[in-house]
Design an enzyme around this catalytic site. Structure first.
Site, PDB file in Angstrom:
ATOM      1  N   GLY A   1       3.874 -49.383  48.079  1.00  0.00           N
ATOM      2  CA  GLY A   1       4.214 -48.353  47.105  1.00  0.00           C
ATOM      3  C   GLY A   1       5.708 -48.123  47.040  1.00  0.00           C
ATOM      4  O   GLY A   1       6.332 -48.185  45.982  1.00  0.00           O
TER       5      GLY A   1
ATOM      6  N   ASP B   1      11.117 -46.669  61.834  1.00  0.00           N
ATOM      7  CA  ASP B   1      11.584 -47.966  61.301  1.00  0.00           C
ATOM      8  C   ASP B   1      12.740 -47.674  60.355  1.00  0.00           C
ATOM      9  O   ASP B   1      12.756 -46.612  59.711  1.00  0.00           O
ATOM     10  CB  ASP B   1      10.468 -48.682  60.522  1.00  0.00           C
ATOM     11  CG  ASP B   1      10.436 -48.245  59.069  1.00  0.00           C
ATOM     12  OD1 ASP B   1       9.820 -47.196  58.784  1.00  0.00           O
ATOM     13  OD2 ASP B   1      11.056 -48.937  58.223  1.00  0.00           O
TER      14      ASP B   1
ATOM     15  N   ASP C   1       4.065 -51.899  55.651  1.00  0.00           N
ATOM     16  CA  ASP C   1       4.112 -50.809  54.695  1.00  0.00           C
ATOM     17  C   ASP C   1       3.265 -51.258  53.503  1.00  0.00           C
ATOM     18  O   ASP C   1       3.140 -52.456  53.248  1.00  0.00           O
ATOM     19  CB  ASP C   1       5.566 -50.553  54.263  1.00  0.00           C
ATOM     20  CG  ASP C   1       5.713 -49.212  53.538  1.00  0.00           C
ATOM     21  OD1 ASP C   1       6.853 -48.808  53.289  1.00  0.00           O
ATOM     22  OD2 ASP C   1       4.675 -48.598  53.226  1.00  0.00           O
TER      23      ASP C   1
HETATM   24  O1  LIG Z   1       6.958 -42.133  51.741  1.00  0.00           O
HETATM   25  C1  LIG Z   1       6.961 -43.345  52.049  1.00  0.00           C
HETATM   26  N1  LIG Z   1       5.825 -44.089  51.922  1.00  0.00           N
HETATM   27  C2  LIG Z   1       5.806 -45.412  52.232  1.00  0.00           C
HETATM   28  N2  LIG Z   1       6.873 -46.068  52.674  1.00  0.00           N
HETATM   29  C3  LIG Z   1       8.070 -45.387  52.812  1.00  0.00           C
HETATM   30  C4  LIG Z   1       9.214 -46.090  53.237  1.00  0.00           C
HETATM   31  C5  LIG Z   1      10.431 -45.411  53.347  1.00  0.00           C
HETATM   32  N3  LIG Z   1      11.688 -45.858  53.671  1.00  0.00           N
HETATM   33  C6  LIG Z   1      12.490 -44.758  53.552  1.00  0.00           C
HETATM   34  N4  LIG Z   1      13.823 -44.818  53.748  1.00  0.00           N
HETATM   35  C7  LIG Z   1      14.402 -46.169  53.861  1.00  0.00           C
HETATM   36  C8  LIG Z   1      15.859 -46.186  54.060  1.00  0.00           C
HETATM   37  C9  LIG Z   1      16.603 -45.352  54.834  1.00  0.00           C
HETATM   38  C10 LIG Z   1      17.987 -45.697  54.814  1.00  0.00           C
HETATM   39  C11 LIG Z   1      18.246 -46.800  54.015  1.00  0.00           C
HETATM   40  S1  LIG Z   1      16.840 -47.375  53.347  1.00  0.00           S
HETATM   41  N5  LIG Z   1      11.809 -43.638  53.249  1.00  0.00           N
HETATM   42  C12 LIG Z   1      10.502 -44.020  53.066  1.00  0.00           C
HETATM   43  C13 LIG Z   1       9.368 -43.315  52.654  1.00  0.00           C
HETATM   44  C14 LIG Z   1       8.150 -44.008  52.519  1.00  0.00           C
END
Ligand SMILES: O=c1[nH]cnc2cc3nc(NCc4cccs4)[nH]c3cc12
Length: 376
Positions: A95, A271, A92
């Site tokens: 950000g 993930d 990732d």
């Molecule tokens: O828009 C995003 N851009 C870059 N990385 C992400 C990582 C991300 N991780 C979650 N949720 C993480 C979780 C879900 C349940 C507990 S922590 N939503 C996310 C959205 C993004």
């Protein structure tokens, strides 16, 4: 990197495929264990390969950049050499972690300045900088630098944030495409669709992201506290716009039920930290439902943790023993529970793949969604 579409489910948008990378193939739909700081917490590489049967794992640019740092990673020959994982890795772009972890972060057009949550040192992530950082980490699939729009947020904030993500994506592509991999294998860049929970913004973002014609497309800005129904509605809407012949990666999703529902909507890659994070707290996902192993009802249940699963821990250790370890905060408890949950997640997406190939996914999914969500 190449993606071959294989089977399609007649009753939904579910599909199977194979992603080919220089570190091996990925059979989709796939779940990617999260290895934040270069390790999937409490799990050895051998267990990831042999028991969990993981095909690709995640690393986080924010964490790896701060510790162990780029010079050590580069001297090691990249993350694959450093942690010994010789299969595909996805990172990732940092950000999301900057917003969720760092202190005193400031978002500007140029990029994001922040203070490390470890030692307070000051840093700046720009689209160009995180492309160079991910080149050095050496993941096979790297993510564009985006703003994960918080939930809830006003329409005009979501719109402005989305447009900045699109401008940052252009900078990521230009910079990435004029640099090479450092370690002799190829890397590919996935863009990320934003637009929060506004359908018209999601349309704009999905169309903009698709127009970059990259090897795969990610859906961001979800699994950030919105109701599941909203996650499904946005995912369904974006999957109707993204090209069918490229993998779709839904970031941060999710529970077993979320994953099954989103496979049906046309998602190929997932993930989430839940299987590992919740395992350490004794929350077990199983083929019969969710077990809170700390509940006293399991203290004399000497049956295996989940005999449906092929791995060693699920057949060798009992629920009663695992409960004892978790209650005693024994390190082995975190290890067993983490391996179990990840084995279950990989088993679940593997079963989904088999059901799609057999053309029976839709009815299987509806039965499984209620089963895996029930509290035991
Ligand atoms: O828009 C995003 N851009 C870059 N990385 C992400 C990582 C991300 N991780 C979650 N949720 C993480 C979780 C879900 C349940 C507990 S922590 N939503 C996310 C959205 C993004």
């Amino acid at each position: 990197m190449n993606f071959k579409l294989e089977s399609k489910d007649p009753g939904s948008k579910a599909r199977t495929g194979t992603i080919t990378t220089d570190h091996g193939d990925i059979k989709t739909p796939i779940f990617m264990p999260v290895g934040t700081a270069g390790s999937v917490k409490a799990v050895h590489q051998r267990e990831l390969k042999e028991d969990i049967k993981a095909q690709i794992i995640l690393g986080n640019t924010y964490h790896l950049y701060l510790r162990p740092g780029l010079d050590i990673l580069e001297e090691a020959g990249g993350l694959h050499k450093f942690n010994g994982w010789d299969r595909p890795i996805l990172t990732d772009s940092g950000g999301y972690q900057v917003y969720s972890l760092a202190d005193t972060r400031k978002i500007k057009e140029e990029g994001v300045t922040f203070q490390s949550h470890i030692d307070g040192s000051r840093h700046m992530f720009s689209p160009e900088a995180v492309m160079d950082i991910q080149r050095t980490i050496g993941a096979d699939i790297i993510m564009a630098f985006d703003e994960c729009t918080p939930y809830p947020c006003e329409y005009d904030y979501a719109e402005k944030s989305m447009h900045m993500t699109h401008r940052w994506l252009k900078r990521c592509c230009e910079h990435f495409d004029k640099t090479e991999g450092k370690y002799g294998y190829s890397q590919t860049l996935f863009p990320i669709v934003q637009g929060s929970v506004y359908k018209d913004l999601r349309t704009q973002s999905a169309e903009a992201i698709a127009s970059f014609e990259r090897d795969g497309n990610a859906i961001g800005g979800l699994s950030v506290g919105e109701p599941a129904e909203m996650m499904y509605e946005m995912t369904d809407h974006v999957c109707n716009i993204l090209p069918l012949d490229k993998p779709r990666y839904l970031m941060g999703v999710g529970t077993p039920a979320n994953i099954l529902e989103c496979i049906a909507l046309g998602i190929d890659m997932f993930d989430c930290v839940m299987p590992t994070r919740n395992a350490r707290n004794g929350m077990l996902f199983t083929s019969e439902g969710i077990i809170n192993i700390k509940n006293k009802k399991w203290d004399r249940d000497f049956s295996p943790i989940d005999p449906v699963l092929p791995g060693y821990v699920d057949n060798f250790y009992s629920k009663a023993y695992l409960r004892h370890l978790i209650m005693s905060k024994e390190i082995l408890g975190a290890q067993i529970a983490s391996i179990h949950n990840l084995s279950f997640y990989l088993w679940l997406v593997g079963e989904a793949r088999t059901q799609i190939e057999a053309g029976t996914f839709s009815q299987w999914k509806n039965k499984m969604v209620s089963k895996v969500s029930q509290r035991l």
